[in-house]
Motif scaffolding. Structure first.
Motif, PDB file in Angstrom:
ATOM      1  N   ARG A  22       0.837  -1.203   0.000  1.00 55.55           N
ATOM      2  CA  ARG A  22       0.000   0.000   0.000  1.00 55.55           C
ATOM      3  C   ARG A  22       0.871   1.252   0.000  1.00 55.55           C
ATOM      4  O   ARG A  22       0.514   2.252  -0.616  1.00 55.55           O
ATOM      5  CB  ARG A  22      -0.913   0.000   1.230  1.00 55.55           C
ATOM      6  N   ALA A  23       1.990   1.183   0.692  1.00 56.22           N
ATOM      7  CA  ALA A  23       2.876   2.336   0.785  1.00 56.22           C
ATOM      8  C   ALA A  23       3.507   2.672  -0.564  1.00 56.22           C
ATOM      9  O   ALA A  23       3.824   3.833  -0.828  1.00 56.22           O
ATOM     10  CB  ALA A  23       3.968   2.075   1.823  1.00 56.22           C
ATOM     11  N   ILE A  24       3.693   1.650  -1.410  1.00 58.11           N
ATOM     12  CA  ILE A  24       4.230   1.916  -2.749  1.00 58.11           C
ATOM     13  C   ILE A  24       3.236   2.742  -3.554  1.00 58.11           C
ATOM     14  O   ILE A  24       3.614   3.675  -4.271  1.00 58.11           O
ATOM     15  CB  ILE A  24       4.555   0.592  -3.465  1.00 58.11           C
ATOM     16  N   VAL A  25       1.940   2.410  -3.437  1.00 60.56           N
ATOM     17  CA  VAL A  25       0.905   3.196  -4.114  1.00 60.56           C
ATOM     18  C   VAL A  25       0.901   4.623  -3.576  1.00 60.56           C
ATOM     19  O   VAL A  25       0.829   5.599  -4.336  1.00 60.56           O
ATOM     20  CB  VAL A  25      -0.475   2.534  -3.928  1.00 60.56           C
ATOM     21  N   VAL A  26       0.992   4.767  -2.251  1.00 60.21           N
ATOM     22  CA  VAL A  26       1.029   6.096  -1.638  1.00 60.21           C
ATOM     23  C   VAL A  26       2.246   6.870  -2.129  1.00 60.21           C
ATOM     24  O   VAL A  26       2.161   8.067  -2.447  1.00 60.21           O
ATOM     25  CB  VAL A  26       1.047   5.978  -0.100  1.00 60.21           C
ATOM     26  N   PHE A  27       3.383   6.201  -2.211  1.00 56.91           N
ATOM     27  CA  PHE A  27       4.615   6.834  -2.678  1.00 56.91           C
ATOM     28  C   PHE A  27       4.448   7.394  -4.092  1.00 56.91           C
ATOM     29  O   PHE A  27       4.815   8.542  -4.372  1.00 56.91           O
ATOM     30  CB  PHE A  27       5.752   5.811  -2.636  1.00 56.91           C
ATOM     31  N   LEU A  28       3.872   6.594  -4.971  1.00 59.53           N
ATOM     32  CA  LEU A  28       3.720   7.028  -6.364  1.00 59.53           C
ATOM     33  C   LEU A  28       2.722   8.177  -6.483  1.00 59.53           C
ATOM     34  O   LEU A  28       2.975   9.167  -7.177  1.00 59.53           O
ATOM     35  CB  LEU A  28       3.280   5.842  -7.222  1.00 59.53           C
ATOM     36  N   VAL A  29       1.573   8.055  -5.810  1.00 65.07           N
ATOM     37  CA  VAL A  29       0.566   9.113  -5.887  1.00 65.07           C
ATOM     38  C   VAL A  29       1.092  10.393  -5.238  1.00 65.07           C
ATOM     39  O   VAL A  29       0.917  11.500  -5.776  1.00 65.07           O
ATOM     40  CB  VAL A  29      -0.742   8.663  -5.215  1.00 65.07           C
ATOM     41  N   LEU A  30       1.746  10.263  -4.098  1.00 69.04           N
ATOM     42  CA  LEU A  30       2.290  11.424  -3.407  1.00 69.04           C
ATOM     43  C   LEU A  30       3.359  12.104  -4.256  1.00 69.04           C
ATOM     44  O   LEU A  30       3.386  13.335  -4.388  1.00 69.04           O
ATOM     45  CB  LEU A  30       2.873  10.998  -2.051  1.00 69.04           C
ATOM     46  N   GLY A  31       4.246  11.299  -4.862  1.00 70.91           N
ATOM     47  CA  GLY A  31       5.311  11.865  -5.685  1.00 70.91           C
ATOM     48  C   GLY A  31       4.782  12.583  -6.910  1.00 70.91           C
ATOM     49  O   GLY A  31       5.220  13.696  -7.233  1.00 70.91           O
ATOM     50  N   VAL A  32       3.806  11.967  -7.593  1.00 68.86           N
ATOM     51  CA  VAL A  32       3.246  12.600  -8.793  1.00 68.86           C
ATOM     52  C   VAL A  32       2.470  13.860  -8.427  1.00 68.86           C
ATOM     53  O   VAL A  32       2.556  14.885  -9.116  1.00 68.86           O
ATOM     54  CB  VAL A  32       2.342  11.596  -9.539  1.00 68.86           C
ATOM     55  N   SER A  33       1.708  13.829  -7.334  1.00 72.27           N
ATOM     56  CA  SER A  33       0.953  15.019  -6.926  1.00 72.27           C
ATOM     57  C   SER A  33       1.888  16.137  -6.479  1.00 72.27           C
ATOM     58  O   SER A  33       1.602  17.321  -6.708  1.00 72.27           O
ATOM     59  CB  SER A  33      -0.021  14.664  -5.795  1.00 72.27           C
ATOM     60  N   ALA A  34       3.014  15.782  -5.873  1.00 75.88           N
ATOM     61  CA  ALA A  34       4.000  16.798  -5.507  1.00 75.88           C
ATOM     62  C   ALA A  34       4.618  17.432  -6.749  1.00 75.88           C
ATOM     63  O   ALA A  34       4.797  18.656  -6.820  1.00 75.88           O
ATOM     64  CB  ALA A  34       5.088  16.185  -4.626  1.00 75.88           C
ATOM     65  N   LEU A  35       4.942  16.602  -7.736  1.00 75.57           N
ATOM     66  CA  LEU A  35       5.459  17.129  -8.997  1.00 75.57           C
ATOM     67  C   LEU A  35       4.450  18.049  -9.676  1.00 75.57           C
ATOM     68  O   LEU A  35       4.807  19.108 -10.209  1.00 75.57           O
ATOM     69  CB  LEU A  35       5.815  15.979  -9.938  1.00 75.57           C
ATOM     70  N   VAL A  51      -6.350   9.062  -1.805  1.00 73.32           N
ATOM     71  CA  VAL A  51      -6.815  10.428  -1.543  1.00 73.32           C
ATOM     72  C   VAL A  51      -5.888  11.115  -0.540  1.00 73.32           C
ATOM     73  O   VAL A  51      -5.519  12.290  -0.707  1.00 73.32           O
ATOM     74  CB  VAL A  51      -8.269  10.412  -1.035  1.00 73.32           C
ATOM     75  N   GLY A  52      -5.504  10.391   0.500  1.00 77.16           N
ATOM     76  CA  GLY A  52      -4.583  10.963   1.477  1.00 77.16           C
ATOM     77  C   GLY A  52      -3.247  11.324   0.865  1.00 77.16           C
ATOM     78  O   GLY A  52      -2.666  12.377   1.174  1.00 77.16           O
ATOM     79  N   ALA A  53      -2.737  10.476  -0.013  1.00 72.92           N
ATOM     80  CA  ALA A  53      -1.467  10.760  -0.681  1.00 72.92           C
ATOM     81  C   ALA A  53      -1.574  11.982  -1.582  1.00 72.92           C
ATOM     82  O   ALA A  53      -0.656  12.808  -1.650  1.00 72.92           O
ATOM     83  CB  ALA A  53      -1.022   9.542  -1.495  1.00 72.92           C
ATOM     84  N   LEU A  54      -2.698  12.114  -2.262  1.00 71.06           N
ATOM     85  CA  LEU A  54      -2.919  13.286  -3.123  1.00 71.06           C
ATOM     86  C   LEU A  54      -2.935  14.568  -2.303  1.00 71.06           C
ATOM     87  O   LEU A  54      -2.303  15.566  -2.668  1.00 71.06           O
ATOM     88  CB  LEU A  54      -4.237  13.120  -3.879  1.00 71.06           C
ATOM     89  N   LEU A  55      -3.640  14.537  -1.183  1.00 64.90           N
ATOM     90  CA  LEU A  55      -3.689  15.712  -0.311  1.00 64.90           C
ATOM     91  C   LEU A  55      -2.322  16.013   0.278  1.00 64.90           C
ATOM     92  O   LEU A  55      -1.920  17.180   0.397  1.00 64.90           O
ATOM     93  CB  LEU A  55      -4.715  15.485   0.809  1.00 64.90           C
ATOM     94  N   MET A  56      -1.595  14.971   0.649  1.00 72.58           N
ATOM     95  CA  MET A  56      -0.274  15.161   1.255  1.00 72.58           C
ATOM     96  C   MET A  56       0.713  15.748   0.264  1.00 72.58           C
ATOM     97  O   MET A  56       1.465  16.682   0.579  1.00 72.58           O
ATOM     98  CB  MET A  56       0.247  13.819   1.779  1.00 72.58           C
ATOM     99  N   GLY A  57       0.725  15.217  -0.956  1.00 73.66           N
ATOM    100  CA  GLY A  57       1.658  15.726  -1.962  1.00 73.66           C
ATOM    101  C   GLY A  57       1.369  17.161  -2.331  1.00 73.66           C
ATOM    102  O   GLY A  57       2.277  17.998  -2.418  1.00 73.66           O
ATOM    103  N   THR A  58       0.080  17.490  -2.520  1.00 76.65           N
ATOM    104  CA  THR A  58      -0.299  18.854  -2.882  1.00 76.65           C
ATOM    105  C   THR A  58      -0.094  19.809  -1.716  1.00 76.65           C
ATOM    106  O   THR A  58       0.496  20.885  -1.863  1.00 76.65           O
ATOM    107  CB  THR A  58      -1.768  18.889  -3.341  1.00 76.65           C
ATOM    108  N   GLY A  59      -0.578  19.417  -0.540  1.00 77.36           N
ATOM    109  CA  GLY A  59      -0.451  20.283   0.637  1.00 77.36           C
ATOM    110  C   GLY A  59       0.978  20.471   1.089  1.00 77.36           C
ATOM    111  O   GLY A  59       1.357  21.556   1.539  1.00 77.36           O
TER     112      GLY A  59
END
Length: 256
Positions: free
Chosen positions: A12-25, A190-198
């Protein structure tokens, strides 16, 4: 936390990593970056140069140059006393040593980028640990190896994953884990998206602002951490009640 869980075998953390990284970019230089530039940056305050350097510099300007070491010492002692006031921390050498190790890692980050990695012919910005923008840069580095280069931030991401993997193997807690259902996966994404953007909009996460920025007594650190704390509390209240209005009321009651 995501990087540590990856090292422990959490898929699950790998999915979070990818979503968080892309949303941060995206927040740095992509689609949501337009939102950040158009809505968030106009709200920023342009502080005088003295104030922007940190609380210690600001007070030393008012009280004199000799005040800066005193301010730093008082802040360090006060934070240490606050942390040690919780008896559970004192009774747990493991937690105490872990906290000292994390703090030392932040200090080493400043030393590594400011002295070990200093190159007069290729000057680089002094930095320490933070884990939002570096995740995006790591994703970009993996995708475009020949078009970018590894730096301290990318190395710290790889180091945390490798270190947690070694620790998990030595302590015999490594195991593969996955999401139980689609609802859990959606919550992670959703949490990863919010974390990367925020994390990009706030210029740092709980590590970047809460530890690295706080270690320089930056004015942004306590403000960001207060906002993160309120947001986390609101999220916990929503998780328990399932509705936003009671969660907001409970948050306001706690703050009073």
């Amino acid at each position: 936390g995501t990087l540590v869980r990856i090292g422990g075998g959490d898929l699950r953390a790998i999915v979070v990593f990818l979503v968080l990284g892309v949303s941060a970019l995206a927040a740095m230089r992509g689609l949501t970056g337009f939102l950040r530039v158009g809505l968030i940056e106009p709200l920023s305050l342009r502080l005088p140069e003295t104030m922007s350097q940190g609380i210690d510099v600001l007070l030393s300007t008012v009280l004199g140059s000799y005040a800066r070491p005193a301010v730093v010492s008082i802040a360090a002692v006060a934070l240490a006393a606050w942390a040690l006031a919780d008896g559970r921390l004192v009774k747990s050498p493991r937690l105490l040593l872990s906290g000292l190790a994390v703090g030392s890692a932040v200090a080493f980050g400043w030393f590594a980028t400011g002295w070990l990695g200093n190159d007069d012919f290729d000057p680089a910005r002094v930095a320490s640990l933070t884990f939002v923008a570096p995740l995006g840069n790591t994703v970009l580095y993996i995708a475009t190896l020949s078009g970018s280069r590894a730096d301290f931030a990318i190395g710290s991401v790889a180091g945390v994953i490798l270190g947690s993997f070694v620790a998990a193997m030595f302590s015999h807690v490594f195991r593969w884990e996955a999401c139980d259902d689609a609802r859990e996966l959606k919550r992670h994404m959703v949490g990863a998206l919010l974390m990367g953007t925020g994390g990009i909009m706030s210029m740092g996460c709980t590590i970047g602002q809460g530890l690295s920025a706080f270690s320089t007594l930056a004015l942004s650190a306590p403000l960001t951490m207060l906002a993160i704390t309120c947001g986390a509390r609101l999220g916990l209240e929503y998780t328990m009640t399932g509705e936003w209005r009671p969660a907001v009321r409970n948050l306001l009651r706690i703050s009073h």
